[in-house]
Design a protein around this motif. Structure first.
Motif, short mmCIF file in Angstrom:
data_model
loop_
_atom_site.label_atom_id
_atom_site.label_comp_id
_atom_site.label_asym_id
_atom_site.label_seq_id
_atom_site.Cartn_x
_atom_site.Cartn_y
_atom_site.Cartn_z
N ILE A 27 -63.56 46.55 20.49
CA ILE A 27 -62.89 47.29 21.55
C ILE A 27 -62.55 46.30 22.66
O ILE A 27 -63.33 45.40 22.95
N ALA A 28 -61.34 46.46 23.22
CA ALA A 28 -60.90 45.59 24.31
C ALA A 28 -60.54 46.47 25.50
O ALA A 28 -60.06 47.59 25.33
N TRP A 29 -60.75 45.96 26.69
CA TRP A 29 -60.48 46.71 27.90
C TRP A 29 -59.91 45.79 28.98
O TRP A 29 -59.99 44.57 28.88
N GLY A 30 -59.32 46.41 29.98
CA GLY A 30 -58.80 45.69 31.13
C GLY A 30 -59.10 46.48 32.38
O GLY A 30 -59.90 47.43 32.37
N ASP A 31 -58.44 46.11 33.45
CA ASP A 31 -58.70 46.74 34.75
C ASP A 31 -58.35 48.22 34.78
O ASP A 31 -58.86 48.96 35.61
N PHE A 32 -57.46 48.67 33.87
CA PHE A 32 -56.98 50.05 33.93
C PHE A 32 -57.42 50.90 32.75
O PHE A 32 -56.89 51.99 32.54
N GLY A 33 -58.36 50.42 31.96
CA GLY A 33 -58.87 51.21 30.85
C GLY A 33 -58.89 50.44 29.53
O GLY A 33 -58.70 49.23 29.50
N ILE A 34 -59.12 51.19 28.46
CA ILE A 34 -59.17 50.60 27.11
C ILE A 34 -57.77 50.15 26.73
O ILE A 34 -56.80 50.89 26.89
N VAL A 35 -57.65 48.92 26.20
CA VAL A 35 -56.34 48.43 25.75
C VAL A 35 -56.24 48.43 24.23
O VAL A 35 -55.14 48.36 23.68
N GLY A 36 -57.37 48.53 23.53
CA GLY A 36 -57.29 48.56 22.08
C GLY A 36 -58.64 48.76 21.42
O GLY A 36 -59.69 48.42 21.98
N VAL A 37 -58.59 49.32 20.21
CA VAL A 37 -59.77 49.50 19.36
C VAL A 37 -59.41 48.97 17.98
O VAL A 37 -58.32 49.25 17.47
N GLN A 38 -60.30 48.23 17.40
CA GLN A 38 -60.10 47.67 16.06
C GLN A 38 -61.19 48.20 15.14
O GLN A 38 -62.37 48.02 15.41
N LEU A 39 -60.79 48.86 14.07
CA LEU A 39 -61.76 49.29 13.06
C LEU A 39 -62.11 48.09 12.19
O LEU A 39 -61.43 47.07 12.22
N PRO A 40 -63.18 48.19 11.40
CA PRO A 40 -63.67 47.02 10.68
C PRO A 40 -62.69 46.47 9.65
O PRO A 40 -62.03 47.21 8.94
N GLU A 41 -62.65 45.17 9.61
CA GLU A 41 -62.02 44.45 8.51
C GLU A 41 -63.10 44.28 7.43
O GLU A 41 -64.23 44.75 7.60
N ALA A 42 -62.78 43.62 6.36
CA ALA A 42 -63.75 43.43 5.27
C ALA A 42 -64.98 42.67 5.74
O ALA A 42 -66.09 42.94 5.30
N ARG A 43 -64.78 41.72 6.66
CA ARG A 43 -65.89 40.94 7.21
C ARG A 43 -65.77 40.90 8.73
O ARG A 43 -64.67 40.93 9.27
N GLU A 44 -66.91 40.80 9.40
CA GLU A 44 -66.90 40.79 10.87
C GLU A 44 -66.04 39.66 11.43
O GLU A 44 -65.33 39.85 12.42
N ILE A 45 -66.06 38.50 10.81
CA ILE A 45 -65.28 37.37 11.31
C ILE A 45 -63.79 37.71 11.33
O ILE A 45 -63.05 37.27 12.20
#
Length: 192
Positions: free
Chosen positions: A18-36
């Protein structure tokens, strides 16, 4: 909050971002095959974000996402999204999509009609495919009419719409059955 941050967190389906900035959430990423790979996608999408401990409002969003991905009810309607840089039509699609009840689905055409843009089913599909706010904007609840497309936006990682819907239905008290949700039936066409 000051600037952009991101974090990686555990869920029942894998490690999400999950990524955020000064004005709220900017994005959510569901899992890829590996965490990296999940981490790499987060860094490519948000190159100016630093890995930080999330502020309280982001922690609340994470808790809601984790709960939903466990198949339990969670209300994410109060999560603030940073829509700067989002096309106005896409923002309308995302706002409407957030109102679709858990365990229910709509078609691209139904969303377009609800937005009073009945000829814009393709534009709705494009907006859904670009959804940066996975789960918070439940794009997995918006499907093609007459067939089941299991595609999800790039932020969906390896997770399919079918899997996300099955998680919702498993804990849902909705009157729709799993079959109704996973294989929606198009209404009959008028004869003549």
């Amino acid at each position: 909050m000051a600037g952009r941050g991101y974090t990686i967190f555990d869920t029942g389906i894998g490690r999400c971002g999950i990524a955020w900035g000064d004005f709220g959430i900017v994005g959510v990423q569901l899992p890829e095959a590996r965490e990296i790979e999940t981490r790499g996608r987060m860094l490519r999408q948000y190159p100016n974000a630093r890995e930080l401990r999330p502020p309280l409002n982001v922690e609340i969003a994470i808790e809601g996402i984790v709960t939903l991905l466990r198949g339990q009810p969670s209300d994410l309607s109060d999560v603030t999204l940073d829509m700067s840089g989002i096309h106005a039509f896409n923002a309308r699609v995302y706002a409407f999509t957030r109102t679709i009840p858990r365990g229910e689905t709509r078609t691209y055409g139904e969303v377009a009609a609800s937005l009073r843009a009945s000829g814009a089913a393709h534009s709705v599909a494009q907006a859904i495919s670009r959804n940066p706010f996975m789960i918070i904007v439940p794009c997995h609840r918006v499907l093609e009419a007459g067939s089941y497309a299991d595609r999800i936006s790039p932020n969906g990682g390896t997770i399919s719409k079918r899997r996300l819907l099955s998680l919702e239905v498993a804990g849902s008290t909705s009157s729709k059955t799993l079959f109704d949700v996973l294989l929606p039936v198009a209404p009959p066409r008028p004869q003549g």
